[in-house]
Scaffold this active site. Structure first.
Site, PDB file in Angstrom:
ATOM      1  N   ALA A  85      35.783  30.961  44.421  1.00  0.00           N
ATOM      2  CA  ALA A  85      35.793  31.702  43.162  1.00  0.00           C
ATOM      3  C   ALA A  85      35.678  33.191  43.469  1.00  0.00           C
ATOM      4  O   ALA A  85      35.107  33.568  44.486  1.00  0.00           O
ATOM      5  CB  ALA A  85      34.631  31.259  42.282  1.00  0.00           C
ATOM      6  N   THR A  86      36.223  34.006  42.586  1.00  0.00           N
ATOM      7  CA  THR A  86      36.310  35.423  42.920  1.00  0.00           C
ATOM      8  C   THR A  86      35.527  36.327  41.973  1.00  0.00           C
ATOM      9  O   THR A  86      34.308  36.250  41.948  1.00  0.00           O
ATOM     10  CB  THR A  86      37.776  35.861  43.031  1.00  0.00           C
ATOM     11  OG1 THR A  86      38.504  35.371  41.879  1.00  0.00           O
ATOM     12  CG2 THR A  86      38.410  35.267  44.270  1.00  0.00           C
ATOM     13  N   THR A  87      36.173  37.147  41.158  1.00  0.00           N
ATOM     14  CA  THR A  87      35.513  38.316  40.578  1.00  0.00           C
ATOM     15  C   THR A  87      34.691  38.035  39.317  1.00  0.00           C
ATOM     16  O   THR A  87      35.171  37.414  38.364  1.00  0.00           O
ATOM     17  CB  THR A  87      36.573  39.396  40.261  1.00  0.00           C
ATOM     18  OG1 THR A  87      37.370  39.599  41.427  1.00  0.00           O
ATOM     19  CG2 THR A  87      35.923  40.690  39.859  1.00  0.00           C
TER      20      THR A  87
END
Length: 272
Positions: free
Chosen positions: A48-50
């Site tokens: 998962a990122t931002t």
């Protein structure tokens, strides 16, 4: 769960700590994510990122994009990365997606268990400290490249304001002022928030700033997904204030995303 006589194990009936994590460590430590030690080699794991968070006049907004990546591939376009920790706080996740979601579930149980045992919820600082301890317990996984980094925020009734807490893989807890971002697109999101945040933001302005920061991050970071009008996929955005945790509706997010896109179009594709 029960023994041969139908009785619960002793750990269920022995008085002890109000921490669910401590109880689980005594009863079945294999269920704690930090005990996972099987090397995965080169197997691609979704990440998962931002995540972004910013305070406003009356609370705090947290938002996360919907993309998960596994190496150079898009593993999911609709993953959720922002969750209610309890009625007055929110948690966002970046890093190894599966382990991060397990951490969120365990943290939610930890807060619920404490409130049931003690008869009162933890303070916001207490919640932030508990989360730091749980992150520290996953240090072994982080050393294998399976890091889980949360972002935590909530409404502090004693201060009448929203607060934001960030963490490192060792469990270090840091209180952030005004705004913060984590994940692969965080450097671009932070730059955006620095320009957009100002004292006295209201709730709607804060929601738009959060969505704009994610759009700016998606512009330069391939692991961050922007709003997708074709598939009707919008960021997950939550507002935490005196009324508690409230998810921003998909209809509102569609309008906000369209307004952000229009402002960028009028500015020739640049930040307005």
């Amino acid at each position: 769960m029960t023994d041969a006589h139908g009785r619960l194990p002793r750990s269920f009936t022995t008085p002890g700590t109000s921490s669910f994590v401590d109880f689980l460590a005594a009863h079945d430590p294999s269920r704690l994510t930090g005990t996972f030690a099987t090397p995965l080699g080169d197997v691609p794991v979704p990440h998962a990122t931002t995540i972004v968070a910013l305070t406003f006049d009356g609370g705090v907004v947290m938002a996360g994009d919907r993309r998960a990546t596994a190496g150079s591939m898009i593993a999911s376009r609709q993953i959720e990365k922002v969750f209610p920790a309890d009625d007055s706080s929110a948690i966002g996740i970046a890093g190894t997606a599966g382990l991060a979601i397990e951490l969120v579930r365990l943290f939610q149980l930890e807060l619920e268990h404490y409130e049931k045992i003690e008869g009162t919820p933890l303070s916001l600082d207490g919640k932030a400290n508990r989360l730091a301890t749980m992150v520290r317990g996953s240090l072994g996984l982080a050393m294998q490249g399976l890091a889980v980094i949360p972002l935590f925020c909530g409404y502090d009734e004693s201060r009448g304001t929203g607060r934001i807490f960030s963490y490192d893989v060792t469990g270090g807890r840091y209180e952030e002022t005004e705004h913060h971002a984590i994940g692969s697109g965080s450097v671009f999101a932070r730059g955006s928030l620095k320009k957009l945040w100002q004292p006295g933001l209201d709730r709607d302005q804060a929601v738009r700033a959060a969505v704009t920061a994610l759009v700016d991050a998606a512009d330069d970071d391939s692991a961050t997904g922007g709003p997708d009008a074709l598939r009707r996929i919008w960021p997950v955005v939550a507002v935490v204030g005196p009324e508690g945790y409230q998810a921003v509706s998909q209809a509102e997010l569609a309008e906000v995303a369209a307004a952000v896109e229009e402002s960028r179009r009028q500015a020739g594709g640049r930040h307005p």
